[in-house]
Motif scaffolding. Structure first.
Motif, PDB file in Angstrom:
ATOM      1  N   HIS A 206      80.202 105.532 -78.757  1.00 44.60           N
ATOM      2  CA  HIS A 206      79.252 106.480 -79.353  1.00 44.60           C
ATOM      3  C   HIS A 206      78.409 107.167 -78.268  1.00 44.60           C
ATOM      4  O   HIS A 206      78.208 108.381 -78.305  1.00 44.60           O
ATOM      5  CB  HIS A 206      78.348 105.735 -80.339  1.00 44.60           C
ATOM      6  N   TYR A 207      77.942 106.381 -77.297  1.00 50.61           N
ATOM      7  CA  TYR A 207      77.073 106.943 -76.264  1.00 50.61           C
ATOM      8  C   TYR A 207      77.857 107.762 -75.236  1.00 50.61           C
ATOM      9  O   TYR A 207      77.340 108.727 -74.669  1.00 50.61           O
ATOM     10  CB  TYR A 207      76.279 105.825 -75.591  1.00 50.61           C
ATOM     11  N   ILE A 208      79.122 107.384 -75.041  1.00 49.20           N
ATOM     12  CA  ILE A 208      79.972 108.175 -74.138  1.00 49.20           C
ATOM     13  C   ILE A 208      80.224 109.555 -74.752  1.00 49.20           C
ATOM     14  O   ILE A 208      80.126 110.583 -74.077  1.00 49.20           O
ATOM     15  CB  ILE A 208      81.302 107.441 -73.875  1.00 49.20           C
ATOM     16  N   ILE A 209      80.528 109.549 -76.048  1.00 51.26           N
ATOM     17  CA  ILE A 209      80.747 110.826 -76.753  1.00 51.26           C
ATOM     18  C   ILE A 209      79.460 111.633 -76.788  1.00 51.26           C
ATOM     19  O   ILE A 209      79.465 112.856 -76.600  1.00 51.26           O
ATOM     20  CB  ILE A 209      81.266 110.566 -78.189  1.00 51.26           C
ATOM     21  N   MET A 211      77.113 111.649 -74.604  1.00 48.84           N
ATOM     22  CA  MET A 211      76.935 112.263 -73.288  1.00 48.84           C
ATOM     23  C   MET A 211      77.805 113.522 -73.164  1.00 48.84           C
ATOM     24  O   MET A 211      77.350 114.563 -72.670  1.00 48.84           O
ATOM     25  CB  MET A 211      77.275 111.259 -72.195  1.00 48.84           C
ATOM     26  N   GLY A 212      79.041 113.418 -73.619  1.00 51.53           N
ATOM     27  CA  GLY A 212      79.915 114.584 -73.592  1.00 51.53           C
ATOM     28  C   GLY A 212      79.351 115.726 -74.433  1.00 51.53           C
ATOM     29  O   GLY A 212      79.348 116.891 -74.009  1.00 51.53           O
ATOM     30  N   ASN A 213      78.844 115.391 -75.609  1.00 54.21           N
ATOM     31  CA  ASN A 213      78.281 116.421 -76.494  1.00 54.21           C
ATOM     32  C   ASN A 213      77.074 117.106 -75.861  1.00 54.21           C
ATOM     33  O   ASN A 213      76.887 118.322 -75.998  1.00 54.21           O
ATOM     34  CB  ASN A 213      77.873 115.791 -77.826  1.00 54.21           C
ATOM     35  N   LEU A 214      76.252 116.323 -75.175  1.00 54.16           N
ATOM     36  CA  LEU A 214      75.062 116.901 -74.537  1.00 54.16           C
ATOM     37  C   LEU A 214      75.462 117.837 -73.394  1.00 54.16           C
ATOM     38  O   LEU A 214      74.829 118.877 -73.183  1.00 54.16           O
ATOM     39  CB  LEU A 214      74.147 115.781 -74.033  1.00 54.16           C
ATOM     40  N   TYR A 215      76.508 117.467 -72.671  1.00 54.73           N
ATOM     41  CA  TYR A 215      76.994 118.377 -71.625  1.00 54.73           C
ATOM     42  C   TYR A 215      77.608 119.633 -72.246  1.00 54.73           C
ATOM     43  O   TYR A 215      77.509 120.726 -71.672  1.00 54.73           O
ATOM     44  CB  TYR A 215      78.018 117.664 -70.732  1.00 54.73           C
ATOM     45  N   MET A 216      78.219 119.490 -73.414  1.00 53.62           N
ATOM     46  CA  MET A 216      78.729 120.671 -74.130  1.00 53.62           C
ATOM     47  C   MET A 216      77.578 121.616 -74.469  1.00 53.62           C
ATOM     48  O   MET A 216      77.700 122.839 -74.336  1.00 53.62           O
ATOM     49  CB  MET A 216      79.445 120.249 -75.412  1.00 53.62           C
ATOM     50  N   ASP A 217      76.461 121.021 -74.905  1.00 54.01           N
ATOM     51  CA  ASP A 217      75.287 121.837 -75.242  1.00 54.01           C
ATOM     52  C   ASP A 217      74.777 122.611 -74.025  1.00 54.01           C
ATOM     53  O   ASP A 217      74.150 123.663 -74.171  1.00 54.01           O
ATOM     54  CB  ASP A 217      74.165 120.955 -75.793  1.00 54.01           C
ATOM     55  N   LYS A 218      75.030 122.061 -72.836  1.00 49.01           N
ATOM     56  CA  LYS A 218      74.606 122.712 -71.596  1.00 49.01           C
ATOM     57  C   LYS A 218      75.689 123.638 -71.032  1.00 49.01           C
ATOM     58  O   LYS A 218      75.554 124.154 -69.917  1.00 49.01           O
ATOM     59  CB  LYS A 218      74.254 121.656 -70.541  1.00 49.01           C
ATOM     60  N   ASP A 219      76.767 123.826 -71.818  1.00 44.60           N
ATOM     61  CA  ASP A 219      77.904 124.672 -71.397  1.00 44.60           C
ATOM     62  C   ASP A 219      78.635 124.111 -70.171  1.00 44.60           C
ATOM     63  O   ASP A 219      79.305 124.852 -69.443  1.00 44.60           O
ATOM     64  CB  ASP A 219      77.450 126.112 -71.107  1.00 44.60           C
ATOM     65  N   TYR A 221      81.480 122.327 -69.724  1.00 42.31           N
ATOM     66  CA  TYR A 221      82.612 121.875 -70.519  1.00 42.31           C
ATOM     67  C   TYR A 221      83.500 120.868 -69.784  1.00 42.31           C
ATOM     68  O   TYR A 221      83.979 119.909 -70.386  1.00 42.31           O
ATOM     69  CB  TYR A 221      83.434 123.086 -70.976  1.00 42.31           C
ATOM     70  N   GLN A 222      83.722 121.074 -68.491  1.00 41.48           N
ATOM     71  CA  GLN A 222      84.598 120.170 -67.751  1.00 41.48           C
ATOM     72  C   GLN A 222      84.006 118.756 -67.681  1.00 41.48           C
ATOM     73  O   GLN A 222      84.697 117.759 -67.884  1.00 41.48           O
ATOM     74  CB  GLN A 222      84.848 120.707 -66.328  1.00 41.48           C
ATOM     75  N   THR A 223      82.701 118.701 -67.413  1.00 46.18           N
ATOM     76  CA  THR A 223      82.032 117.394 -67.363  1.00 46.18           C
ATOM     77  C   THR A 223      82.095 116.725 -68.736  1.00 46.18           C
ATOM     78  O   THR A 223      82.312 115.510 -68.840  1.00 46.18           O
ATOM     79  CB  THR A 223      80.569 117.556 -66.912  1.00 46.18           C
ATOM     80  N   ALA A 224      81.875 117.528 -69.789  1.00 47.54           N
ATOM     81  CA  ALA A 224      81.942 116.994 -71.148  1.00 47.54           C
ATOM     82  C   ALA A 224      83.312 116.389 -71.411  1.00 47.54           C
ATOM     83  O   ALA A 224      83.428 115.276 -71.957  1.00 47.54           O
ATOM     84  CB  ALA A 224      81.647 118.098 -72.153  1.00 47.54           C
ATOM     85  N   TYR A 227      83.933 112.917 -70.060  1.00 50.19           N
ATOM     86  CA  TYR A 227      83.378 111.835 -70.878  1.00 50.19           C
ATOM     87  C   TYR A 227      84.245 111.583 -72.106  1.00 50.19           C
ATOM     88  O   TYR A 227      84.428 110.436 -72.533  1.00 50.19           O
ATOM     89  CB  TYR A 227      81.936 112.154 -71.282  1.00 50.19           C
ATOM     90  N   TYR A 228      84.775 112.648 -72.702  1.00 51.68           N
ATOM     91  CA  TYR A 228      85.655 112.470 -73.851  1.00 51.68           C
ATOM     92  C   TYR A 228      86.904 111.679 -73.460  1.00 51.68           C
ATOM     93  O   TYR A 228      87.406 110.869 -74.251  1.00 51.68           O
ATOM     94  CB  TYR A 228      86.054 113.826 -74.439  1.00 51.68           C
ATOM     95  N   GLU A 229      87.396 111.913 -72.259  1.00 53.17           N
ATOM     96  CA  GLU A 229      88.558 111.155 -71.785  1.00 53.17           C
ATOM     97  C   GLU A 229      88.225 109.670 -71.645  1.00 53.17           C
ATOM     98  O   GLU A 229      89.039 108.799 -71.972  1.00 53.17           O
ATOM     99  CB  GLU A 229      89.040 111.717 -70.441  1.00 53.17           C
TER     100      GLU A 229
END
Length: 574
Positions: A206-209, A211-219, A221-224, A227-229
């Motif tokens: 849940h927390y890994i996802i 983190m990915g979502n928060l990076y998505m919010d910051k645009d 995308y690669q970093t996000a 985390y999804y991986e």
């Protein structure tokens, strides 16, 4: 040795002496005892809900002893409820001066300061509370939110840090600190807060996802995606991960891959139907948030229905989704399926009723209501809409029967009871049963004195009967006060004055009705002509009467008015 009986008597005597002030008259007591008497009586009255009397007792207590801090506190609570914030704050200041160690006094003072909008004073009060009562760490939460409201983000974070010392790392606190760090433009520290959660719960994706979502919010995308991986290695079939990846592929212009992921989840026999619905619902929400065409999700619903045709909830959700797209026929079919599969689901019947009402299909509305009542005989709203449908079909006795039966099902809902009686009043009047109509209207208004449609119809019909015109004026005036821009209610008010012979006031309100949208209603336009005629403006009257005719008026006297160029009063059978 003292006998047991005498010892009990002695104890009882001492107790009576100590508590005698409770039933002594106030005049027999010292000022402090008198204040205590009134205070305890105030507490007793407050506990049984007699707040007015309790308020008086606390006032008497304070009058007897101006240093009674407890009475000051109780009165402050009352003044807060009365929205007399300055008085409440003044009383608390006096109570705190008398007893500076009392937690409740200071807490209420801090809350009142915030309520008053004095954030600086509220912060100061909470800072004192936090220092004086270190055993109440929850104060740091309120202090942190006050700092945040003042824009002092780093102080707010420090207060949350103190809170963490007592309660440990938690998602709620870390997410709030993440927001505050972002507000303070400290992005690195913001993400570090979520890293703390990941470190504390390394097996929780849940927390890994997150983190990915928060990076998505910051645009970012690669970093996000990285985390999804990581999350995928722990649980590749996680619904949260699937939704996150769908969003990622949508944003990065890989819609085809997004749909493939959704289809993969929906066709996976290992995934529970509730999880599939969750995934599809989140996907639809994402499309709606991004203002994308939601029709592409229809094929996904169809895919899911092929696998789970017996899940009534799925048909109902799909029906609502189709209805949101304006696909009424397809939606109707889905709701019909639900009522056949699970007739106990009242909401499906209601959705079908809504469709037929919108289409003004009273025959099918009657059919649906009657069918639904077989399974839901206590559902008041079914009787209501059945009565409305019968009324529209001119089946007056059936309509009255439906409303009468429906009234017996209503429990503690005066507004609905009022609406039932109001509808019955309309039906009685249209059926020529004037006295029953007015009795029903009176009953409706006992349940809800501000039932505007009832007030309006009652007033208008009284004017047609030329009876109780002062009552009609009061009721119609109440309608206009409650809904001053409603042209129907303005027209009724104008007509009350017309029947009373007050044509100047009638003209003011009929023109207000016209200006508020009533200019396309033939009855209102004709009334305007009638009023102008009574004010000796024949040209104006003829103009408005002609306009009413052009609007296809159904008036029985309009042609005669135009032909004879004079006002003709329409008569009504008694």
């Amino acid at each position: 040795m003292m006998k047991r009986g005498k010892f009990v008597v002695l104890q009882l005597g001492l107790l009576i002496c100590n508590l005698s002030f409770l039933w002594a008259t106030p005049a027999d007591l010292t000022p402090s005892r008198k204040a205590e008497y009134y205070f305890l009586e105030g507490i007793r009255l407050k506990n049984v809900g007699k707040f007015d009397s309790a308020f008086e007792m606390f006032q008497h207590a304070l009058k007897a002893d101006s240093a009674n801090s407890a009475a000051l506190y109780e009165l402050s609570n009352f003044y807060t409820q009365l929205n007399r914030i300055d008085v409440a704050q003044d009383f608390l200041q006096k109570a705190i001066a008398l007893d500076s160690t009392n937690f409740n006094y200071r807490l209420l003072y801090a809350n009142i300061s915030k309520l008053k909008g004095d954030l600086s004073e509220a912060v100061h009060s909470y800072e004192i509370l936090a220092s004086k009562f270190p055993d109440k760490p929850e104060l740091n939460y309120y202090l942190a939110e006050l700092y945040a409201e003042k824009g002092e983000y780093l102080k707010a974070i420090k207060a949350f840090d103190d809170l963490e010392q007592d309660f440990g790392v938690s998602e709620a606190i870390s997410l709030r600190k993440y927001q505050l760090y972002n507000s303070a433009e400290k992005e690195e520290e913001a993400f570090a807060e979520i890293e703390k959660l990941m470190q504390k719960y390394p097996a929780d994706i849940h927390y890994i996802i997150l983190m990915g979502n928060l990076y998505m919010d910051k645009d970012k995308y690669q970093t996000a995606y990285e985390y999804y991986e990581k999350a995928s290695k722990l649980d590749p079939d996680s619904p949260d991960l699937l939704v996150a990846l769908v969003r990622y592929y949508e944003v990065t212009d890989n819609k085809e891959h997004a749909i493939q992921l959704i289809e993969k989840a929906l066709t996976n026999p290992e995934v529970d139907v509730d999880v599939k619905l969750n995934i599809l619902s989140r996907y639809i929400s994402m499309l709606q948030r991004n203002k994308k065409d939601t029709a592409e999700a229809n094929s996904l619903f169809e895919l899911l229905l092929e696998q789970h045709p017996q899940v009534a909830e799925l048909h109902q959700i799909y029906g609502a989704f189709l209805l949101s797209q304006g696909k009424t026929e397809e939606a109707r079919f889905q709701f019909q399926v639900v009522t056949e599969m699970e007739p106990s689901l009242l909401s499906a019947w209601q959705q079908l009723m809504g469709i037929y009402m919108k289409e003004n299909d009273t025959a099918n509305l009657i059919r649906i209501c009657k069918n639904a009542l077989e399974y839901h005989p206590e559902a008041s709203e079914l009787y209501y809409f059945l009565g409305i449908a019968y009324y529209q079909e001119k089946q007056m006795e059936d309509a009255l029967d439906a409303f009468d039966k429906g009234l017996t099902t209503i429990k503690n809902n005066p507004g609905l009871s009022s609406d039932f009686y109001g509808q019955m009043g309309d039906i009685y009047y249209q059926s020529g049963k004037r006295e029953k109509a007015f009795k029903a209207y009176d009953e409706a208004l006992t349940y809800n004195p501000d039932n505007v449609p009832v007030l309006n119809n009652y007033a208008y019909f009284l004017t047609l009967e030329k009876r109780d015109l002062s009552k009609a004026e009061r009721m119609s005036g109440r309608c206009v006060k409650l809904e001053p821009s409603n042209f129907t209610y303005l027209d009724t008010y104008a007509w009350v004055f017309f029947v009373q012979g007050n044509y100047s006031l009638a003209k003011i309100y009929i023109e207000s009705a016209i200006n508020n949208g009533g200019g396309e209603t033939p009855e209102i336009v004709e009334h305007y002509g009638d009023i102008l005629y009574k004010l000796n403006d024949l040209d104006g009257a003829m103009r408005e009467w002609a306009k009413a005719k052009d609007l296809n008026s159904e008036s029985k006297t309009l042609d005669t008015k135009l032909k004879k160029k004079k006002y003709i009063e329409e008569t009504f059978k008694k």
